[in-house]
Design an enzyme around this catalytic site. Structure first.
Site, PDB file in Angstrom:
ATOM      1  N   SER A   1       0.698  -1.157  -0.097  1.00  0.00           N
ATOM      2  CA  SER A   1      -0.137   0.414  -0.216  1.00  0.00           C
ATOM      3  C   SER A   1       0.911   0.784   0.048  1.00  0.00           C
ATOM      4  CB  SER A   1      -0.697  -0.016   1.410  1.00  0.00           C
ATOM      5  OG  SER A   1      -1.572   1.530   1.429  1.00  0.00           O
ATOM      6  N   LYS A  14       3.848   4.275  -6.397  1.00  0.00           N
ATOM      7  CA  LYS A  14       2.930   3.633  -7.120  1.00  0.00           C
ATOM      8  C   LYS A  14       2.756   4.219  -8.591  1.00  0.00           C
ATOM      9  CE  LYS A  14       1.086   0.221  -4.693  1.00  0.00           C
ATOM     10  NZ  LYS A  14      -0.184   0.420  -3.986  1.00  0.00           N
ATOM     11  N   GLU A  48      -5.303  -4.396  -7.384  1.00  0.00           N
ATOM     12  CA  GLU A  48      -4.887  -2.950  -7.376  1.00  0.00           C
ATOM     13  C   GLU A  48      -6.366  -2.595  -7.795  1.00  0.00           C
ATOM     14  OE1 GLU A  48      -4.222   0.200  -7.091  1.00  0.00           O
ATOM     15  OE2 GLU A  48      -2.406  -0.907  -6.003  1.00  0.00           O
TER      16      GLU A  48
HETATM   17  P1  B16 Z   1      -2.053   8.386   3.885  1.00  0.00           P
HETATM   18  P2  B16 Z   1      -3.594   2.159  -1.493  1.00  0.00           P
HETATM   19  C1  B16 Z   1      -3.133   5.270  -1.008  1.00  0.00           C
HETATM   20  O1  B16 Z   1      -3.163   3.440  -0.350  1.00  0.00           O
HETATM   21  C2  B16 Z   1      -4.518   6.002  -0.992  1.00  0.00           C
HETATM   22  O2  B16 Z   1      -4.749   5.402  -2.626  1.00  0.00           O
HETATM   23  C3  B16 Z   1      -4.042   7.394  -1.740  1.00  0.00           C
HETATM   24  O3  B16 Z   1      -5.321   7.575  -1.747  1.00  0.00           O
HETATM   25  C4  B16 Z   1      -3.678   7.739  -0.563  1.00  0.00           C
HETATM   26  O4  B16 Z   1      -3.310   9.299  -0.621  1.00  0.00           O
HETATM   27  C5  B16 Z   1      -1.947   7.100  -0.316  1.00  0.00           C
HETATM   28  O5  B16 Z   1      -2.245   5.072  -0.076  1.00  0.00           O
HETATM   29  C6  B16 Z   1      -1.751   7.728   0.819  1.00  0.00           C
HETATM   30  O6  B16 Z   1      -2.026   7.676   1.986  1.00  0.00           O
HETATM   31  O7  B16 Z   1      -1.719   9.788   3.294  1.00  0.00           O
HETATM   32  O8  B16 Z   1      -2.220   7.331   4.410  1.00  0.00           O
HETATM   33  O9  B16 Z   1       0.263   7.650   3.725  1.00  0.00           O
HETATM   34  O10 B16 Z   1      -4.522   2.589  -2.293  1.00  0.00           O
HETATM   35  O11 B16 Z   1      -2.167   2.209  -1.577  1.00  0.00           O
HETATM   36  O12 B16 Z   1      -3.740   1.347  -0.592  1.00  0.00           O
HETATM   37 MG    MG Z   2      -6.016   1.070  -3.576  1.00  0.00          MG
END
Ligand code: B16
Ligand code: MG
Length: 218
Positions: free
Chosen positions: A115, A146, A170
């Site tokens: 993530s 990513k 994904e």
């Molecule tokens: P944070 P993923 C991502 O999660 C989200 O899709 C994205 O909207 C967000 O900005 C990013 O994580 C960073 O998140 O602010 O909590 O570190 O889809 O890769 O699981």
């Molecule tokens: Mg996602």
């Protein structure tokens, strides 16, 4: 032979996109900008600071703030976001996810998380999902976000498998591209208009089966 599955978090395991959107929109509004749902689609899978840069660029404000002020803005957004996260529980896990994770465990298929979110470990904890994941690669563990494949390559390495032995799940185009760039089998979760390059596109993990998993690399 598929030996491992690596899951994205937001949009695959849980739907935290709505909380990210509410928090980013509040921040955008505070600095005199708007953020539509359509624009939010482009922010999925994007790291926290990169998301701020995209929003600022929209209003030509990228040079208005110092690096320190930008950190403060992302911290404000994250504090609002965490206000939602602390209220999350197992009811927010998307349909079919826990059953499929149990199926994988029962069939000795390794499970990892990949993530962009630095909050991923906390979210796995509050939703009761942490126990299923042998390896968790979150936004704090990677240098390149990513669509660079680093997140998923580190996941595969941690699980002791090759990308050609693993399937990535994904929901975002950037995340899917990262998995394809890394040489993984891919399941897109969402619409085939956005995720048509995946080996398989499903509405949700609820539609995934062991048979479908094993037929991916025949
Ligand atoms: P944070 P993923 C991502 O999660 C989200 O899709 C994205 O909207 C967000 O900005 C990013 O994580 C960073 O998140 O602010 O909590 O570190 O889809 O890769 O699981
Ligand atoms: Mg996602």
């Amino acid at each position: 032979m598929i030996k491992a599955c690596i899951f994205d978090l937001d949009g695959v395991i849980v739907d935290t996109a709505k909380y990210h959107y509410t928090a980013w929109k509040r921040l955008a509004n505070e600095i005199g900008l708007d953020l539509t749902l359509e624009e939010n689609e482009q922010l999925k899978g994007v790291s926290r600071m990169q998301t701020l840069e995209i929003i600022l660029k929209k209003g030509n404000l990228q040079d208005k703030f110092t690096p320190e002020e930008k950190v403060a803005l992302t911290t404000r957004k994250n504090d609002w976001y965490l206000g939602f996260v602390v209220k999350m529980d197992e009811n927010e896990v998307l349909e079919g996810v826990e059953d499929f994770l149990k199926t994988l465990q029962n069939n000795n298929i390794k499970i990892g998380l990949g993530s962009a979110s630095k909050n991923a470990p906390k979210i796995l904890e509050v939703t009761g999902m942490a126990k299923y994941f042998e390896v968790v690669i979150d936004g704090g563990k990677v240098k390149k976000s990513k669509p660079d494949p680093e997140t998923f390559l580190l996941g595969a390495e941690g699980l002791g498998v090759l990308p050609s032995e693993a399937v990535v799940f994904e929901d975002s185009y950037k995340g899917l591209t990262a998995a394809i760039n890394g040489g993984f089998y891919t399941v897109g979760i969402g619409s085939s208009e956005i995720l048509g390059e995946a080996h398989l596109v499903l509405d949700g993990v609820k539609d995934m089966t062991l048979d479908k998993l094993h037929s991916m690399n025949i």
